[in-house]
Design a protein around this motif. Sequence first.
Motif, PDB file in Angstrom:
ATOM      1  N   VAL A   1     -10.888  -6.001  -2.027  1.00  0.00           N
ATOM      2  CA  VAL A   1     -11.059  -6.069  -3.484  1.00  0.00           C
ATOM      3  C   VAL A   1     -11.829  -4.831  -3.978  1.00  0.00           C
ATOM      4  O   VAL A   1     -11.465  -4.211  -4.985  1.00  0.00           O
ATOM      5  N   ALA A   2     -12.871  -4.454  -3.253  1.00  0.00           N
ATOM      6  CA  ALA A   2     -13.684  -3.303  -3.662  1.00  0.00           C
ATOM      7  C   ALA A   2     -12.892  -2.000  -3.545  1.00  0.00           C
ATOM      8  O   ALA A   2     -12.992  -1.115  -4.401  1.00  0.00           O
ATOM      9  N   LEU A   3     -12.104  -1.912  -2.495  1.00  0.00           N
ATOM     10  CA  LEU A   3     -11.265  -0.730  -2.287  1.00  0.00           C
ATOM     11  C   LEU A   3     -10.306  -0.564  -3.465  1.00  0.00           C
ATOM     12  O   LEU A   3     -10.215   0.499  -4.088  1.00  0.00           O
ATOM     13  N   LEU A   4      -9.618  -1.644  -3.804  1.00  0.00           N
ATOM     14  CA  LEU A   4      -8.647  -1.611  -4.900  1.00  0.00           C
ATOM     15  C   LEU A   4      -9.314  -1.459  -6.260  1.00  0.00           C
ATOM     16  O   LEU A   4      -8.788  -0.780  -7.147  1.00  0.00           O
ATOM     17  N   ALA A   5     -10.467  -2.090  -6.433  1.00  0.00           N
ATOM     18  CA  ALA A   5     -11.194  -1.961  -7.706  1.00  0.00           C
ATOM     19  C   ALA A   5     -11.561  -0.497  -7.923  1.00  0.00           C
ATOM     20  O   ALA A   5     -11.422   0.042  -9.026  1.00  0.00           O
TER      21      ALA A   5
ATOM     22  N   LEU B   1      -0.448   4.768   0.972  1.00  0.00           N
ATOM     23  CA  LEU B   1      -0.230   4.357   2.365  1.00  0.00           C
ATOM     24  C   LEU B   1      -1.550   4.229   3.121  1.00  0.00           C
ATOM     25  O   LEU B   1      -1.776   3.243   3.827  1.00  0.00           O
ATOM     26  N   VAL B   2      -2.427   5.221   2.953  1.00  0.00           N
ATOM     27  CA  VAL B   2      -3.694   5.228   3.703  1.00  0.00           C
ATOM     28  C   VAL B   2      -4.555   4.014   3.308  1.00  0.00           C
ATOM     29  O   VAL B   2      -5.096   3.325   4.172  1.00  0.00           O
ATOM     30  N   HIS B   3      -4.633   3.746   2.001  1.00  0.00           N
ATOM     31  CA  HIS B   3      -5.443   2.598   1.568  1.00  0.00           C
ATOM     32  C   HIS B   3      -4.749   1.269   1.880  1.00  0.00           C
ATOM     33  O   HIS B   3      -5.407   0.308   2.289  1.00  0.00           O
TER      34      HIS B   3
ATOM     35  N   ILE C   1     -12.667   3.060   8.981  1.00  0.00           N
ATOM     36  CA  ILE C   1     -12.370   2.654   7.601  1.00  0.00           C
ATOM     37  C   ILE C   1     -12.966   3.638   6.602  1.00  0.00           C
ATOM     38  O   ILE C   1     -12.322   4.013   5.613  1.00  0.00           O
ATOM     39  N   ASN C   2     -14.205   4.096   6.847  1.00  0.00           N
ATOM     40  CA  ASN C   2     -14.832   5.021   5.904  1.00  0.00           C
ATOM     41  C   ASN C   2     -14.017   6.307   5.755  1.00  0.00           C
ATOM     42  O   ASN C   2     -13.839   6.819   4.650  1.00  0.00           O
ATOM     43  N   VAL C   3     -13.559   6.834   6.879  1.00  0.00           N
ATOM     44  CA  VAL C   3     -12.764   8.064   6.840  1.00  0.00           C
ATOM     45  C   VAL C   3     -11.463   7.822   6.057  1.00  0.00           C
ATOM     46  O   VAL C   3     -11.061   8.642   5.220  1.00  0.00           O
ATOM     47  N   ALA C   4     -10.827   6.686   6.303  1.00  0.00           N
ATOM     48  CA  ALA C   4      -9.564   6.394   5.625  1.00  0.00           C
ATOM     49  C   ALA C   4      -9.775   6.170   4.127  1.00  0.00           C
ATOM     50  O   ALA C   4      -8.972   6.603   3.293  1.00  0.00           O
ATOM     51  N   LEU C   5     -10.879   5.500   3.814  1.00  0.00           N
ATOM     52  CA  LEU C   5     -11.210   5.248   2.411  1.00  0.00           C
ATOM     53  C   LEU C   5     -11.371   6.583   1.675  1.00  0.00           C
ATOM     54  O   LEU C   5     -10.756   6.826   0.623  1.00  0.00           O
ATOM     55  N   LEU C   6     -12.157   7.472   2.246  1.00  0.00           N
ATOM     56  CA  LEU C   6     -12.412   8.775   1.628  1.00  0.00           C
ATOM     57  C   LEU C   6     -11.187   9.674   1.649  1.00  0.00           C
ATOM     58  O   LEU C   6     -10.947  10.435   0.705  1.00  0.00           O
ATOM     59  N   ALA C   7     -10.415   9.603   2.725  1.00  0.00           N
ATOM     60  CA  ALA C   7      -9.189  10.409   2.797  1.00  0.00           C
ATOM     61  C   ALA C   7      -8.253  10.004   1.670  1.00  0.00           C
ATOM     62  O   ALA C   7      -7.654  10.853   0.997  1.00  0.00           O
ATOM     63  N   GLY C   8      -8.145   8.701   1.438  1.00  0.00           N
ATOM     64  CA  GLY C   8      -7.301   8.218   0.352  1.00  0.00           C
ATOM     65  C   GLY C   8      -7.797   8.706  -0.998  1.00  0.00           C
ATOM     66  O   GLY C   8      -7.043   9.212  -1.825  1.00  0.00           O
ATOM     67  N   ASP C   9      -9.105   8.578  -1.221  1.00  0.00           N
ATOM     68  CA  ASP C   9      -9.697   9.045  -2.480  1.00  0.00           C
ATOM     69  C   ASP C   9      -9.416  10.540  -2.666  1.00  0.00           C
ATOM     70  O   ASP C   9      -9.067  10.998  -3.759  1.00  0.00           O
ATOM     71  N   GLY C  10      -9.597  11.288  -1.583  1.00  0.00           N
ATOM     72  CA  GLY C  10      -9.351  12.730  -1.647  1.00  0.00           C
ATOM     73  C   GLY C  10      -7.898  13.045  -1.971  1.00  0.00           C
ATOM     74  O   GLY C  10      -7.614  13.987  -2.718  1.00  0.00           O
ATOM     75  N   LEU C  11      -6.986  12.232  -1.443  1.00  0.00           N
ATOM     76  CA  LEU C  11      -5.562  12.461  -1.721  1.00  0.00           C
ATOM     77  C   LEU C  11      -5.237  12.265  -3.205  1.00  0.00           C
ATOM     78  O   LEU C  11      -4.424  12.995  -3.772  1.00  0.00           O
ATOM     79  N   VAL C  12      -5.860  11.266  -3.828  1.00  0.00           N
ATOM     80  CA  VAL C  12      -5.660  11.070  -5.276  1.00  0.00           C
ATOM     81  C   VAL C  12      -6.120  12.313  -6.034  1.00  0.00           C
ATOM     82  O   VAL C  12      -5.423  12.824  -6.922  1.00  0.00           O
TER      83      VAL C  12
END
Lengths: 288, 288
Positions: A68-72, B42-44, B66-77
């Motif tokens: 939920v936090a990720l998507l939010a 895809l990453v998220h 998870i942290n790396v994937a979370l940030l990688a996704g944010d960076g891709l946006v």
Amino acid sequence: MSGDGKRLRPALMLLTTEAFGGSIDKTLAAAAAIELLHNFTLVHDDIMDRDKTRRGRATVHNKWDINVALLAGDGLVALAYETLLETPSHEILAISKLFTQGLIEVCEGQAMDIEFETRDHVLTEEYLEMIGKKTARLLSMCAQIGGLIAGANQEECDHLNNFGMSLGVAFQIQDDLLDITADENILGKDFGSDIKQHKKTSILIYALEKSSAKQIDEIQRVYKQKEITATDILTVKNIFAETGALRHAKKLADHYFSTASQSLNKLADRAEVTFLKQFLNLVLNRKA
Amino acid sequence: MSGDGKRLRPALMLLTTEAFGGSIDKTLAAAAAIELLHNFTLVHDDIMDRDKTRRGRATVHNKWDINVALLAGDGLVALAYETLLETPSHEILAISKLFTQGLIEVCEGQAMDIEFETRDHVLTEEYLEMIGKKTARLLSMCAQIGGLIAGANQEECDHLNNFGMSLGVAFQIQDDLLDITADENILGKDFGSDIKQHKKTSILIYALEKSSAKQIDEIQRVYKQKEITATDILTVKNIFAETGALRHAKKLADHYFSTASQSLNKLADRAEVTFLKQFLNLVLNRKA
């Protein structure tokens, strides 16, 4: 979004528009957008830092779950752009590019911050680069966008950029200090959370440089633990005080506040900088 | 980004520009941007779905954390917007708004998808709304942006929107089918991963409507388990076949492919729709 955040970034943007004689009506969309973007970083950072509370309330991943936090957070980025693109300005393309550059650097800064947690040693210059990206860039962006909407020229935008960067660095060092010295109830988040999360702050970096062998051993013992207790935090806090690291951080913050003030002086011919000086003092004297 | 993805979205965008007689040089930035945005999803999504492999390689959160994937996704946006904003077009504001609307709906669609996992019953209409947002909106956005850059007018953009939406819905239903019928080596991801993740696909929804009481019990027994085995997946696959759910899904996908084709016919006077029809057939006949 309904929490009692300081709304520091939109306030800075709106004040900059006013300082340049612009109408804040034109800046409202961008000001809302930066607050949305800032909240995106909080929601995702709280996941990464495993923070349980924020502004005195449960964090999103704590109240619901990580998905939920990720998507939010993702949704907040999207809504930030949706709002930003409503800005009625001929400079919308330049504004969108500044906004995007801010987002990129925030991600880079957070990546450095996370990476520092696993390292034994971080240089002061690396720390300053990290907070430049993670904290200061968004503030400099706010000042620049606020100026652009009011018709500030390139030279003025450069001064606004310098102002925002110095203010941001000062703000972050002050944040490091508040984390270990402020009242938890006023702070609205866990006391000593930087130590708990093995964060390499300006205070720790200086303390390690000035510590005796015994103090270094003590700090390293605490930082090597997976779970850090309240007693551990007080031990580290005492070393921070004994080595003069707290005093040094205060001096460093003051140096950057003063640099920010000097950048404002360069704008004094063409902008009403009193608004921005008052804002600077407000930040300088904050308790949380 | 160097993996062997299909590059479906940028291909669609570039082909649409060509269909309207535009130069694909002007569309390259936006085409790269949509691929970056797609990879962010895809990453998220892989974090949320706990998928271990993607396109035959370890997913980001599996290879790092998870942290790396979370940030990688944010960076891709962020990189997606940075790239998009380089598009040399007078329509850049409209393009950015379409892009942002796509991002918002992708987040909404993913939220619905995740929420459906915990529900016992999902209506076909709800499923179609979910995939409209999660999958089809980005394809319709690609067609519209490709058209806008080549100077397509509002009416043409509406047809391109309809084309992309129908194509996207067809594509997703086909994806549901491939997940349970394709060869895992060709597919590049886990066989039956939708069932493993308790996804409410078009196939499951139809199968539940047509199942005997015994078959419903069997399906519910499998879906209630936290860990679903390969044998469980084969059991469910057999019920999907026996109830005609696989056949029905194939028919439903074909219906949407045909609707997409009809939207293209409406553009035939002013655009070279052969390019887009060939693209449609390519998707229609894909094996992974």
